[in-house]
Scaffold this motif. Structure first.
Motif, PDB file in Angstrom:
ATOM      1  N   ALA A 165       0.780  -1.199  -0.135  1.00  0.00           N
ATOM      2  CA  ALA A 165      -0.018  -0.063  -0.115  1.00  0.00           C
ATOM      3  C   ALA A 165       1.027   1.187  -0.013  1.00  0.00           C
ATOM      4  N   TRP A 166       0.598   2.206  -0.761  1.00  0.00           N
ATOM      5  CA  TRP A 166       1.243   3.496  -0.869  1.00  0.00           C
ATOM      6  C   TRP A 166       0.371   4.668  -0.395  1.00  0.00           C
ATOM      7  N   PHE A 167       0.851   5.628   0.005  1.00  0.00           N
ATOM      8  CA  PHE A 167      -0.007   6.635   0.563  1.00  0.00           C
ATOM      9  C   PHE A 167       0.800   8.184   0.613  1.00  0.00           C
ATOM     10  N   ILE A 168      -0.129   9.025   0.394  1.00  0.00           N
ATOM     11  CA  ILE A 168       0.402  10.369   0.418  1.00  0.00           C
ATOM     12  C   ILE A 168      -0.542  11.279   1.509  1.00  0.00           C
ATOM     13  N   ASP A 169      -0.179  12.236   2.476  1.00  0.00           N
ATOM     14  CA  ASP A 169      -1.000  12.513   3.378  1.00  0.00           C
ATOM     15  C   ASP A 169      -0.500  14.331   3.705  1.00  0.00           C
ATOM     16  N   SER A 170      -1.625  14.796   4.411  1.00  0.00           N
ATOM     17  CA  SER A 170      -1.337  16.425   4.386  1.00  0.00           C
ATOM     18  C   SER A 170      -2.314  16.818   5.594  1.00  0.00           C
ATOM     19  N   GLY A 171      -1.996  17.643   6.366  1.00  0.00           N
ATOM     20  CA  GLY A 171      -2.718  18.187   7.459  1.00  0.00           C
ATOM     21  C   GLY A 171      -2.454  19.472   7.643  1.00  0.00           C
TER      22      GLY A 171
END
Length: 218
Positions: free
Chosen positions: A203-209
């Motif tokens: 699984a690959w992911f990108i995130d931001s907050g």
């Protein structure tokens, strides 16, 4: 202003500030019932290392440990920490959660700080499929430069949306009460993780907050 108040979800950054994040994660899940363990083929659904948490809980009578190493770099500082989340399945829609960034080392404009971050005690309840509420309380604890003198906490709504072709979107919104030198202030939190899972094992992911306001003065 960056805040390390316990679990990774409190490491929230303004979208205007560039950040490099590298993470290595290990998740271990155990069913407390031997018979259920022998029959279960469910994969582990981990909250770490992304900023946003999922809306799901683990099965009753099961425990799950998620831990690893995380490194973050910004223009003015760098930080290493060991994010750890311990989950205990209580009911079909309820789990208990103990969470912390544990040992933390930060270098800010040449000054080095070390210590153990506060540990949170909380729970997540699934209010509807795809929607979960997570509450955490951080007692006044910690060591070294990461000691907290006041109780803090946060309350967040976690959501999950399945998209086409193995993609999923995981937004979180909520409120947090943070410690300041003069007392405390309340701020809004938002985070989102976009995941791509081509196979059950990868699984690959990108995130931001974002946190707003970032400080008591805005």
């Amino acid at each position: 202003m960056r805040r390390v108040a316990g679990g990774v979800p409190l490491t929230i950054e303004s979208a205007a500030r560039p950040i490099i994040r590298l993470s290595a994660l290990v998740s271990i899940g155990v069913l407390l019932s031997t018979g259920a363990c022998a029959q279960s083929s469910d994969r582990i659904d981990a909250d770490r290392p992304g900023i946003a948490d999922t809306s799901t809980v683990i099965k009753p009578r099961s425990i799950q440990l998620e831990t690893g190493v995380q490194w973050e770099s910004r223009p003015a500082d760098r930080v290493w920490f060991l994010p750890t989340l311990f989950r205990i399945g209580l009911l079909d829609r309820l789990e208990a959660r103990v969470e912390s960034n544990t040992w933390t080392a930060e270098t800010n404009r040449g000054q080095k700080d070390y210590g153990i971050a506060p540990i949170s005690i909380g729970a997540e309840v699934v209010v509807h499929p795809g929607f979960g509420v997570i509450a955490r309380v951080f007692p006044a604890w910690g060591t070294g430069d990461f000691h907290a003198s006041r109780v803090t906490g946060d309350l967040r709504l976690a959501m999950d949306f399945e998209l086409a072709k193995s993609f999923s979107l995981n937004p979180n919104v909520g409120l947090a009460s943070y410690e300041t030198e003069d007392g405390r202030f309340v701020t809004g939190l938002a985070a989102v993780t976009l995941s791509y899972e081509p196979t059950p094992k990868v699984a690959w992911f990108i995130d931001s907050g974002i946190q707003a306001p970032e400080t008591q003065q805005g």
